[in-house]
Structures are given as structure tokens and as C-alpha cells.
Write an enzyme that holds these catalytic residues in place. Structure first.
Site, PDB file in Angstrom:
ATOM      1  N   CYS A 277       0.564  -1.177   0.007  1.00  0.00           N
ATOM      2  CA  CYS A 277      -0.094   0.018   0.129  1.00  0.00           C
ATOM      3  C   CYS A 277       0.964   1.269  -0.014  1.00  0.00           C
ATOM      4  O   CYS A 277       0.289   2.219  -0.273  1.00  0.00           O
ATOM      5  CB  CYS A 277      -1.026  -0.112   0.983  1.00  0.00           C
ATOM      6  SG  CYS A 277      -2.006  -1.451   1.283  1.00  0.00           S
TER       7      CYS A 277
ATOM      8  N   HIS B  50      -2.640   6.854   2.876  1.00  0.00           N
ATOM      9  CA  HIS B  50      -3.182   5.414   2.286  1.00  0.00           C
ATOM     10  C   HIS B  50      -4.416   5.556   2.941  1.00  0.00           C
ATOM     11  O   HIS B  50      -4.774   5.438   4.130  1.00  0.00           O
ATOM     12  CB  HIS B  50      -2.289   4.418   2.398  1.00  0.00           C
ATOM     13  CG  HIS B  50      -2.980   3.235   2.295  1.00  0.00           C
ATOM     14  ND1 HIS B  50      -3.515   2.838   1.177  1.00  0.00           N
ATOM     15  CD2 HIS B  50      -2.886   2.227   3.171  1.00  0.00           C
ATOM     16  CE1 HIS B  50      -4.013   1.709   1.470  1.00  0.00           C
ATOM     17  NE2 HIS B  50      -3.636   1.109   2.685  1.00  0.00           N
TER      18      HIS B  50
ATOM     19  N   ASN C 182     -10.306  -0.034   0.379  1.00  0.00           N
ATOM     20  CA  ASN C 182      -9.037   0.006   0.520  1.00  0.00           C
ATOM     21  C   ASN C 182      -8.347  -0.544  -0.845  1.00  0.00           C
ATOM     22  O   ASN C 182      -8.533  -1.753  -1.012  1.00  0.00           O
ATOM     23  CB  ASN C 182      -8.219  -0.904   1.803  1.00  0.00           C
ATOM     24  CG  ASN C 182      -6.699  -0.926   1.602  1.00  0.00           C
ATOM     25  OD1 ASN C 182      -5.945  -0.638   0.648  1.00  0.00           O
ATOM     26  ND2 ASN C 182      -6.239  -1.328   2.630  1.00  0.00           N
TER      27      ASN C 182
END
Length: 344
Positions: free
Chosen positions: A125, A265, A295
């Protein structure tokens, strides 16, 4: 810790600037109500713990390469940019179509780019931030002139839809940016502070098993699906990111009041809220896509950036703080000076 890009001992110091951006998410929406029918969960439980209401899910044959290609096509349609002279192509992803060939090569073939350094970059990520740093450094060195950086992940392909603690989190998406070299040595750098780090001791808390059957002597789970220890990931993020933000600001001689926009993120809204609380960065200056996209790993920061571009939020000269974190454990942050983009 902060590191300057390594440059040749002689010759000019080149700068890169972002000249175009694009993004793509699949059409299919997976709502919390649908998940209620699949697993033991509820909309209230998901929203309270994650802030997520929807996520986008690719079709069965819609893999990472297609997500990446669609994001680049969106960029072309909006900015009219040429790709034939791209000499550095990075696809930041944890879900490549194949172990090899690289997803970057698939993107290169689709657009018919004849000569380019094509590479997949695996930093989970934090991939988009890592990709920007690598591309900026390669341009600054004089080795490359034009870089296409893509953050793309098809996490629905590796999500375990029997595990209610993880499958509620993840979606699919991609974002692409074009970085180009400016030969004017008087120009201000677009990227002016960087921090990164890794802690492989966190590997057991977030992974996708592949050929390995064990890690540090402990058997792996998941059978090719994503496995996450949410509590440990949360602890890592809320401890690591505020320290990284402080380091970035100290290196640049800035304070949180000098930051116009924060793009962390989009892992979990509760993580973002905690980070904002610890750093003093207001939520109203924090951009994320967690509520509607979930996500999307390496795509989240680019998706949030492009959404802000479409909404006209950025102004020329705005200071952006980007920070990615994820499996590895890895983390990386950038301070970026925004330059207005000109759509074609």
C-alpha cells in the site's frame, strides 16, 4: 530516514514535474448490504470500524493490467498526452496478473511503447509513493526523461470472502500519473522531501502466501488469499506514520500549518482519524477515498489525488503530503509542490 536522490557528480540537476493524471475504478459496486448477505456482518459494524460503505469490484476477467490500462486511457482522454516516448514505466502493485511477465510489460505492449524500462514495483500500500520517489530519482539522475507511474490493485481477486475481518476492506482500482523532466535548473523541484522505511518483522501480520509454506518457522494461512492481523496493522500505522510526517516536515523546515493537503493511504478511516489526531493535521485538509472505494492498496493515494483534481481543490503551489504504509511492513512519505495541470 530522509535521503536525497543520488545524482551524478557532474552535469545538471534535473527536475521532474507531474503533467497528467488519470484513474479508473470498475463499474460494479459491492455494498455493505450485499456483504451482510454473504457473511456475518452488518452495515453498522463495518462503518463504525472502518468508515467504508462501498467498494468497487472488477469483473472476473478484469485483472490489474486492465485496471492500469483504463487509468492510462483516462489520462490520455483528458490531457491528450503522448506515450510513445515514455522511457520509464512503473506499475506499483501487489496483485500482478502473473509472477512474470510483469504487469508493466503488459501495459507497455497495449500502448505500443517501443523502448521503455518496464518494471513492477512491489511495496504493497506504499507502492504509489515508492513509485513516485523512484521515478523522480531516475529523472533527476538524467537517466530518464518521461515516466509513467501507475498504482493499481485488484484486491478482490485475493480477498477471502469467508473472512469477515478482511473482505469488508478491499476493492479494486488504479491511478496513473505522468512525470516529465524539465531542463530548467532554476525550476523548483516538485518533490522536495522524502522519508521511507521497512520492518520485515511485520511480515507475518499482513501477507499473501504464494510458494512459501512457512514464515520464520510458522505455517502460513490463506492458500493464496490475503491474510491480515488488523490489530497489528493498526498499531504499526498509528505509531509509524506520525513519526514519518514529523520527519518530513522537519527536513523541509515546515509545520503542519504549511501543508495544504494530506493524502494518506486509505486503509481504514479510523486509522486516518488517529493519524490526524496525532499529527495535528485537520481532517478537513485530509483527502481519502475510503468511504466509496475501500482499501485499493497502491491505488488509494492516486485515486484521492485525481478526485481532488477533478473537483478543482488543488491550487498552483499547494503543498501536498503523501504517505503510504502497508505490508512488509513498509512505509513512505513525500512532500510535493503542486503544479496546475492543463487538460487537452
Amino acid at each position: 530516514m530522509f535521503t536525497e536522490p543520488v545524482l551524478p557528480m557532474s552535469g545538471p540537476r534535473y527536475r521532474s514535474r507531474m503533467t497528467a493524471i488519470g484513474s479508473y475504478v470498475p463499474e460494479r459496486i459491492l455494498t455493505n448490504a450485499e456483504l451482510e448477505r454473504m457473511i456475518d456482518t452488518s452495515d453498522e459494524w463495518i462503518v463504525q470500524r472502518t468508515g467504508i460503505r462501498e467498494r468497487r469490484i472488477g469483473e472476473p476477467d478484469e485483472f490489474t493490467s486492465r485496471l492500469a490500462i483504463r487509468a492510462v486511457q483516462n489520462m490520455q482522454e483528458r490531457y491528450g498526452v503522448a506515450l510513445h516516448d515514455v522511457d520509464l514505466l512503473l506499475v506499483c502493485t501487489s496483485t500482478p496478473d502473473f509472477s512474470f511477465p510483469s504487469t508493466a510489460c503488459l501495459v507497455q505492449a497495449h500502448f505500443g511503447i517501443e523502448q521503455t524500462f518496464a518494471l513492477d514495483l512491489s511495496a504493497a500500500c506504499a507502492g504509489f509513493v515508492y513509485g513516485l520517489h523512484v521515478a523522480d530519482g531516475m529523472i533527476a539522475s538524467g537517466m530518464h526523461r518521461k515516466a509513467l507511474v501507475i498504482g493499481a490493485d485488484a484486491l478482490s481477486k485475493i480477498a477471502d470472502y469467508t473472512d469477515r475481518t478482511t473482505c469488508i476492506l478491499f476493492g479494486d482500482g488504479a491511478a496513473a500519473v505522468l512525470l516529465e523532466r524539465t531542463d530548467d535548473p532554476r525550476s523548483e523541484p516538485a518533490f522536495f522531501s522524502y522519508t521511507a522505511g521497512s520492518d520485515g518483522n511485520g511480515a507475518a501480520h499482513l501477507y499473501r502466501s504464494n510458494t512459501a509454506a512457512s514464515l520464520n518457522g510458522a505455517p502460513l494461512r490463506g492458500d493464496g488469499k490475503l491474510v491480515q492481523n488488523g490489530r497489528e496493522v493498526y498499531k504499526f500505522a498509528v505509531q509509524t506514520v506520525p513519526k514519518g510526517v514529523a520527519e518530513l516536515l522537519a527536513q523541509a523546515g515546515l509545520t503542519t500549518a504549511d501543508i495544504d493537503w494530506f493524502l494518506p493511504h486509505s486503509a481504514n478511516l479510523r486509522i486516518i482519524e488517529s493519524i490526524c489526531d496525532k499529527t495535528g493535521i485537520p481532517l478537513e485538509r485530509t483527502l481519502h477515498t475510503i468511504e466509496l472505494y475501500g482499501n485499493t492498496s497502491a491505488a488509494t493515494i492516486g485515486l484521492a489525488m485525481d478526485e481532488a483534481v477533478r473537483m478543482g481543490r488543488f491550487r498552483d503551489g499547494d503543498r501536498l503530503l503523501l504517505f503510504g504504509f502497508g505490508g512488509g511492513f513498509v512505509h513512505g512519505g513525500l512532500l510535493m509542490r503542486w503544479s496546475d495541470l492543463r487538460e487537452g
